[in-house]
Design an enzyme around this catalytic site. Structure first.
Site, short mmCIF file in Angstrom:
data_model
loop_
_atom_site.label_atom_id
_atom_site.label_comp_id
_atom_site.label_asym_id
_atom_site.label_seq_id
_atom_site.Cartn_x
_atom_site.Cartn_y
_atom_site.Cartn_z
N HIS A 1 0.71 -0.59 -0.32
CA HIS A 1 0.08 -0.11 -0.15
C HIS A 1 1.18 1.81 -0.11
CE1 HIS A 1 -3.42 2.49 1.04
NE2 HIS A 1 -4.12 2.14 1.06
N ASP B 1 -8.06 -5.40 0.70
CA ASP B 1 -7.92 -6.27 -1.15
C ASP B 1 -7.65 -7.68 -1.42
OD1 ASP B 1 -10.04 -4.49 -2.57
OD2 ASP B 1 -7.90 -3.87 -3.22
N1 CMC Z 1 3.85 -8.26 -5.35
C1 CMC Z 1 5.48 -7.30 -4.97
N2 CMC Z 1 6.40 -6.25 -4.96
C2 CMC Z 1 5.45 -5.02 -5.08
C3 CMC Z 1 4.50 -5.01 -4.27
C4 CMC Z 1 3.61 -6.62 -4.56
N3 CMC Z 1 2.41 -6.29 -4.56
N4 CMC Z 1 3.74 -4.11 -4.49
C5 CMC Z 1 4.90 -3.01 -4.08
N5 CMC Z 1 5.80 -3.90 -4.54
C6 CMC Z 1 7.58 -3.72 -4.58
C7 CMC Z 1 8.12 -3.47 -6.44
O1 CMC Z 1 7.68 -4.29 -6.68
C8 CMC Z 1 8.54 -2.28 -6.02
O2 CMC Z 1 10.05 -2.65 -5.11
P1 CMC Z 1 11.91 -2.19 -6.02
O3 CMC Z 1 11.44 -1.49 -4.84
O4 CMC Z 1 12.12 -3.32 -5.79
O5 CMC Z 1 11.54 -2.12 -7.19
C9 CMC Z 1 8.14 -1.77 -4.00
O6 CMC Z 1 7.91 -2.90 -3.71
C10 CMC Z 1 7.14 -0.44 -3.86
O7 CMC Z 1 6.02 -0.38 -4.79
P2 CMC Z 1 5.65 0.13 -5.22
O8 CMC Z 1 5.16 0.01 -6.49
O9 CMC Z 1 6.56 1.77 -5.93
O10 CMC Z 1 4.98 0.84 -4.47
P3 CMC Z 1 3.67 2.12 -4.38
O11 CMC Z 1 3.29 2.77 -3.79
O12 CMC Z 1 3.99 2.73 -5.50
O13 CMC Z 1 2.20 1.26 -5.05
C11 CMC Z 1 0.28 -0.28 -4.74
C12 CMC Z 1 1.16 0.82 -3.72
C13 CMC Z 1 -0.70 -0.71 -4.07
C14 CMC Z 1 0.32 0.63 -6.46
C15 CMC Z 1 1.53 -1.32 -4.71
O14 CMC Z 1 1.77 -2.08 -3.52
C16 CMC Z 1 0.58 -2.87 -5.72
O15 CMC Z 1 0.84 -3.33 -6.69
N6 CMC Z 1 -0.18 -3.76 -4.80
C17 CMC Z 1 -0.69 -5.15 -5.22
C18 CMC Z 1 -2.12 -4.52 -6.23
C19 CMC Z 1 -3.11 -4.46 -5.34
O16 CMC Z 1 -3.52 -4.96 -4.08
N7 CMC Z 1 -3.37 -3.20 -5.01
C20 CMC Z 1 -4.71 -2.80 -3.71
C21 CMC Z 1 -4.87 -1.78 -2.87
S1 CMC Z 1 -5.28 -0.96 -2.00
C22 CMC Z 1 -7.24 -1.61 -1.47
C23 CMC Z 1 -7.22 0.60 -2.93
O17 CMC Z 1 -7.09 1.09 -2.06
O18 CMC Z 1 -7.25 0.59 -3.85
#
Ligand code: CMC
Length: 438
Positions: free
Chosen positions: A313, A370
């Site tokens: 998140h 989720d």
């Molecule tokens: N699985 C594997 N790796 C992950 C995940 C994941 N679910 N989420 C983040 N990472 C890794 C990402 O690859 C990155 O790694 P590195 O530093 O090596 O490049 C690091 O963690 C930081 O990730 P980010 O994409 O920069 O983080 P963000 O804050 O931009 O993204 C997120 C947040 C929710 C989009 C992301 O965690 C994600 O894609 N999660 C899976 C989708 C999900 O469950 N979404 C629902 C969110 S909660 C309900 C809502 O509000 O919609």
């Protein structure tokens, strides 16, 4: 008598080349205060750059407070745990939209007004047959909500407080009916009319699953579980879909258009679409000869961009307080429905492995709201494609509250971000006949 000391206004200093600017700091009542950078362009000629807005507050808001490090979520100051346990979805909706918990009379008027408007215009029913029966419900819902503006044109002025109130009631009333009709149409089953004697969430379930030739009785514990899930989703400050609603509304587009845009944002698998993606991911693991460990390894290797859906998140870096409540609800619902769920066992195994793995620990990736919701929705009988519309129904009062706050805030200006241009500098047009082939 000693003169009362005025609190000193905090300032931040920004040095750009040989220029130093004093930037006012807008104090938060809790959490991060905001450095006001609105004059930086005028004073320095530079813009600020913050992809994904991870450090940028787009507004002042008094609706929802999140402390991502401590795993705290509060609506209008009330902890989510208390609201989930003691309140109802419509009461929480009132709280979010009007700022205070209603008294008995206010609650009864609010509920009655919503109930009175639950019917859809008869002509509107044809709308649901205009799409392929297996079309994604979020696309149909997005179009349907935007389309409400055509039936209620006299309510659409967002600057008129009375009309805004009517838009609020109409959206709260008609969206659940619309979602039920989308589900019914996908299943090829007859549509029912709303029933005034049922509660909001109970009648939503009846409209979705009930049939005209059967009485519809449902375990109150299941109604309560769904109502609680709606409360947990009701608002989440300036997330992607809410920011979308605010951005669209900042152009004085009506609430229907703005909420419809929010539905589009929510449909993405990185946002609300994750609940559907989690179930697909679990199904994929179950139906393959992959072990959970193999799958986690695939995620860590970032193979084909595979992510552990339902994990991570932007704001929560400790745990998502909603996920903890959903997890315990999942056990209750499955027990109640007399179901043992292989997918739940798989999800718990996945969670255990991920939580003790350095990849997830270092990146502070925890289950989000989720991760378990899909298992509950599925146990209740909702098809996978209907999961994100359920999130949307829960989030509806939050979008409305944020829209209303935005439109009434004198600080609001049309949202119009800047960019750092990195393209070609000026060059002259070359006629086609003189262009080199590539
Ligand atoms: N699985 C594997 N790796 C992950 C995940 C994941 N679910 N989420 C983040 N990472 C890794 C990402 O690859 C990155 O790694 P590195 O530093 O090596 O490049 C690091 O963690 C930081 O990730 P980010 O994409 O920069 O983080 P963000 O804050 O931009 O993204 C997120 C947040 C929710 C989009 C992301 O965690 C994600 O894609 N999660 C899976 C989708 C999900 O469950 N979404 C629902 C969110 S909660 C309900 C809502 O509000 O919609």
């Amino acid at each position: 008598m000693a003169a009362k000391k005025e609190p000193t206004q905090a300032v931040a200093k920004l040095c750009v080349n040989d220029q130093t600017l004093d930037l006012p700091v807008v104090q938060a009542s809790e959490g991060s205060s905001g450095i006001d950078i609105s004059k930086v362009l005028k004073q320095t000629g530079n813009v600020t750059l913050d992809p994904g807005f991870s450090t940028t507050a787009s507004c002042k808001s008094a609706i929802t407070y999140i402390d991502g490090e401590a795993g705290i979520l509060r609506y209008r100051g009330y902890p989510i745990e208390q609201l989930a346990k003691q309140s109802s979805f419509l009461e929480v909706a009132y709280l979010l939209i009007y700022g205070e918990l209603p008294d008995a009379k206010q609650l009864s008027t609010w509920v009655t007004r919503i109930k009175t408007h639950r019917l859809l215009h008869e002509d509107f029913k044809a709308f649901f047959t205009a799409f392929p029966a297996n079309g994604h419900p979020m696309s149909i819902l997005q179009a349907g909500i935007a389309g409400l503006a055509t039936y209620y044109e006299d309510t659409i002025d967002p600057l008129d407080p009375e009309k805004r109130d009517l838009q609020t009631i109409l959206l709260m009333a008609k969206v659940p009916t619309m979602i039920s009709y989308i589900a019914k149409r996908a299943a090829g089953l007859p549509l029912l009319y709303p029933a005034a004697e049922r509660s909001y969430t109970e009648d939503f379930l009846r409209l979705t699953f009930g049939l005209p030739y059967q009485s519809y009785d449902i375990d109150p514990a299941i109604i309560h579980a769904l109502d609680t899930l709606f409360i947990l989703h009701a608002d989440h400050e300036q997330n992607c879909s809410t920011s979308t609603v605010r951005v669209v509304g900042s152009a004085h587009a009506n609430t229907y258009a703005s909420v419809s845009a929010g539905i589009g944002a929510l449909s993405g698998p990185l946002h609300g679409g994750a609940n559907e993606a989690v179930l697909r991911m679990l199904g994929q693991i179950k139906n393959s000869d992959m072990t959970v460990k193999d799958f986690v390894q695939k995620v860590k290797n970032k193979e084909d961009g595979v992510r552990l859906m339902g994990f991570g998140h932007r704001v929560y870096k400790n745990y998502d307080p909603r996920a903890a409540i959903v997890k315990s609800l999942t056990h209750d619902v499955l027990e109640r429905m007399g179901q043992s769920d292989e997918l739940l066992d798989l999800a718990m195994e996945l969670e255990d492995i991920a939580l003790s793995d350095d990849y997830f620990v270092e990146r502070k990736l925890y289950p989000n709201v989720d991760f378990y919701t899909g298992i509950i929705y599925s146990a209740m009988g909702f098809p996978t494609k209907m999961f994100t519309p359920l999130f949307a129904l829960g989030r509806l009062p939050g979008w409305i509250a944020q829209f209303r706050e935005m439109i009434s805030d004198p600080m609001t200006r049309i949202a119009r971000p800047r960019q750092v241009y990195v393209g070609e500098t000026k060059r002259d047009y070359v006629p086609l006949r003189r262009r080199q082939s590539k």
